[in-house]
Design an enzyme around this catalytic site. Structure first.
Site, short mmCIF file in Angstrom:
data_model
loop_
_atom_site.label_atom_id
_atom_site.label_comp_id
_atom_site.label_asym_id
_atom_site.label_seq_id
_atom_site.Cartn_x
_atom_site.Cartn_y
_atom_site.Cartn_z
N VAL A 142 0.84 -1.21 0.00
CA VAL A 142 0.00 0.00 0.00
C VAL A 142 0.87 1.25 0.00
O VAL A 142 0.57 2.23 -0.70
CB VAL A 142 -0.98 -0.01 1.21
CG1 VAL A 142 -1.79 1.27 1.25
CG2 VAL A 142 -1.88 -1.24 1.14
N LYS A 194 -6.69 -1.13 10.85
CA LYS A 194 -7.99 -1.40 11.52
C LYS A 194 -7.81 -2.05 12.88
O LYS A 194 -8.56 -1.78 13.81
CB LYS A 194 -8.90 -2.26 10.66
CG LYS A 194 -8.26 -3.51 10.12
CD LYS A 194 -8.21 -3.46 8.63
CE LYS A 194 -7.03 -4.23 8.12
NZ LYS A 194 -6.59 -3.75 6.83
N GLU A 220 -9.66 6.35 6.33
CA GLU A 220 -10.54 5.85 5.27
C GLU A 220 -10.13 4.44 4.81
O GLU A 220 -10.98 3.61 4.48
CB GLU A 220 -10.49 6.81 4.07
CG GLU A 220 -11.43 6.48 2.95
CD GLU A 220 -12.89 6.55 3.35
OE1 GLU A 220 -13.42 7.65 3.52
OE2 GLU A 220 -13.51 5.49 3.51
N ILE A 264 -13.19 1.61 -0.81
CA ILE A 264 -14.60 2.04 -0.71
C ILE A 264 -14.70 3.22 0.26
O ILE A 264 -14.20 3.14 1.38
CB ILE A 264 -15.48 0.87 -0.20
CG1 ILE A 264 -15.38 -0.33 -1.13
CG2 ILE A 264 -16.92 1.31 -0.04
CD1 ILE A 264 -16.08 -1.58 -0.61
N GLU A 303 -3.39 -14.96 2.78
CA GLU A 303 -2.02 -14.98 3.29
C GLU A 303 -1.63 -16.41 3.67
O GLU A 303 -2.49 -17.28 3.85
CB GLU A 303 -1.95 -14.13 4.56
CG GLU A 303 -2.61 -12.79 4.40
CD GLU A 303 -1.68 -11.66 4.71
OE1 GLU A 303 -0.52 -11.90 5.02
OE2 GLU A 303 -2.14 -10.51 4.61
N LYS A 347 -13.00 -4.12 11.42
CA LYS A 347 -13.64 -3.12 10.57
C LYS A 347 -15.03 -2.78 11.10
O LYS A 347 -15.44 -1.61 11.11
CB LYS A 347 -13.70 -3.64 9.13
CG LYS A 347 -12.30 -3.79 8.53
CD LYS A 347 -12.29 -4.65 7.27
CE LYS A 347 -10.90 -4.77 6.68
NZ LYS A 347 -10.80 -5.80 5.64
N1 HSE Z 1 -7.14 -9.07 4.35
C1 HSE Z 1 -8.21 -8.17 4.09
C2 HSE Z 1 -9.25 -8.83 3.22
C3 HSE Z 1 -7.80 -6.90 3.41
O1 HSE Z 1 -9.12 -9.99 2.85
O2 HSE Z 1 -10.24 -8.19 2.91
C4 HSE Z 1 -7.19 -5.93 4.34
O3 HSE Z 1 -8.07 -5.61 5.36
#
Ligand code: HSE
Length: 433
Positions: free
Chosen positions: A14, A105, A129, A136, A190, A205
């Site tokens: 990112v 988050k 954000e 989004i 991952e 989130k």
């Molecule tokens: N690992 C998260 C997902 C993305 O699979 O949506 C980053 O929050």
């Protein structure tokens, strides 16, 4: 002020996206803010690593404190992740009077109250954000566009990895483990996927959206969180036959008694907007008392979508700086209209999908249904298939009417003691949107 100096901590995927956007959209950003955004320092603990963008050598440091303690830096972007060192970086940057942008988050879910509190004291902004739904624009929508509403409910597909796995299971009939393996091979999951598949990332989130929508910092550990490991291809096939898809939803509902909040796999009717969100996409369905139902949809992760959200925060803060008028962190704490104490999951009422595995002997279906009845659970429909589980076992699928969860749990406990029950019972909540 004509130049805003930015320091970036964490030049991973990112971070590189942020560098790319700040370069490629420099003119657009200048026109929108009236300011030059100058990426002054970039800290990363592995500066020499191969990256998709070139890092200007003279701006690079391997020490994050070079950024945090640089008096000329106005905005610090934290893209380190985690809740330990990142917390120190963010709090120290705030202490040094810097505005902070973060995509973290987990940090906000666990330490949001402290971070926003410290930022408010120092009169600096915290942009986040990118912390929910990647690209989004759900945070600014909640802070600004839904601001006139009493938010009634939030239903989000907020973890792309889980959504990708469930979509693959649905499309190809795979079992969970095979779908996970494919997601890992394609880079959607991952090597250690637990935060994603166990619902923890989605819960981080959710707690951020709850803070914004209902004015409460929940104790994160009290949020009910279930992941998708127990979903089988059989459940997906039965759900499909019954007209549903299985989605991992992050749910918050404002009720008279308080707030219902949780992350769990859910049956949603096929053809509804959330059911149609497939692959790694995210979507957040928000209902406000004035605006009614709305849905935001897009890429919940990835280099450029997440960087887009990060840079939007940089621009937001820069605009305030150009006006000489910053907006300290958050309007918190505030009292939302409703009662925002958390309702225990045992107290919620919803419809349920139940799948039993039972020996095909006379009377078993009657025994199950009468136990459900005794516990005040009314049945909407039953499917019993012929023997195909091996060993004379059959799956029995029951859809209930709305029932209290604690009654269901008691009934399932009793039923699990029946001799004819030969496997684990799966129950999945049904959400009617
Ligand atoms: N690992 C998260 C997902 C993305 O699979 O949506 C980053 O929050």
């Amino acid at each position: 002020m004509s130049v805003v100096n930015i320091g970036l901590i964490g030049a991973g995927t990112v971070g590189c996206g942020v560098i790319k956007i700040l370069n490629q959209n420099k003119e657009i950003i200048k026109n929108r803010t009236g300011l030059t955004l100058n990426l002054k320092k970039i800290a990363d603990n592995d500066p020499g690593r191969k990256r998709p963008v070139k890092l200007p050598k003279k701006k690079l440091t391997s020490d994050a404190w070079d950024v945090i303690n640089d008096d000329s830096i106005d905005i610090v972007i934290e893209l380190v992740g985690g809740t330990t060192i990142a917390k120190d970086f963010v709090l120290e940057a705030i202490k040094n009077g810097k505005h902070v942008i973060t995509a973290n988050k987990a940090l906000l879910a666990h330490h949001g109250k402290t971070i926003f509190g410290e930022a408010a004291k120092k009169g600096v902004e915290v942009g986040f954000e990118a912390s929910v739904g990647g690209g989004i624009p759900i945070i600014k929508s909640t802070q600004e566009s839904y601001a006139a509403n009493n938010i009634l409910s939030i239903h989000g597909i907020m973890n792309g990895t889980s959504n990708y796995i469930l979509s693959t299971m649905t499309e190809h009939g795979y079992e969970f483990e095979d779908a996970l393996k494919e997601a890992q091979e394609k880079g959607y999951a991952e090597a250690d996927p637990s935060f994603d598949i166990d619902g923890v990332d989605a819960a981080h989130k959710l707690s951020i959206l709850i803070m914004l929508s209902f004015g409460t910092f929940l104790d994160f550990d009290k949020i009910h969180v279930e992941g998708i490991r127990n979903i089988t291809s059989l459940d997906i096939a039965y759900a499909d036959e019954l007209g549903y898809q299985i989605k991992l939803l992050s749910i918050a509902k404002s009720r008279e008694q308080g707030l219902e909040a949780g992350v769990y796999p859910t049956l949603v009717k096929k053809g509804t907007q959330l059911a149609d969100v497939s692959g790694a996409f995210n979507a957040i369905y928000v209902v406000g008392d004035a605006v009614g139902p709305t849905m935001l949809y897009g890429m919940g992760a990835g280099m450029m979508p997440t960087a887009s959200a990060v840079v939007s925060d940089v621009i937001h803060v820069a605009k305030h700086l150009s006006l000489g008028n910053t907006h300290p962190a958050m309007p918190h704490p505030y009292k939302s209209k409703g009662n925002s104490s958390l309702i225990k999951t045992s107290e919620i009422s919803t419809k349920y999908y139940l799948r039993f595995q039972a020996a095909d002997i006379p009377g078993i279906l009657g025994n199950i249904t009468s136990c459900l009845g005794k516990n005040n659970i009314s049945i909407e429909s039953v499917i019993q298939k012929s023997r195909h589980l091996g060993g004379g076992d059959v799956p029995i699928v029951i859809m209930t009417h709305e029932a209290k969860e604690k009654n269901l749990v008691s009934a399932l406990k009793e039923i699990s003691k029946f001799k004819a029950i030969t496997g684990k019972t799966n129950f999945i909540r049904i959400e009617e949107l």
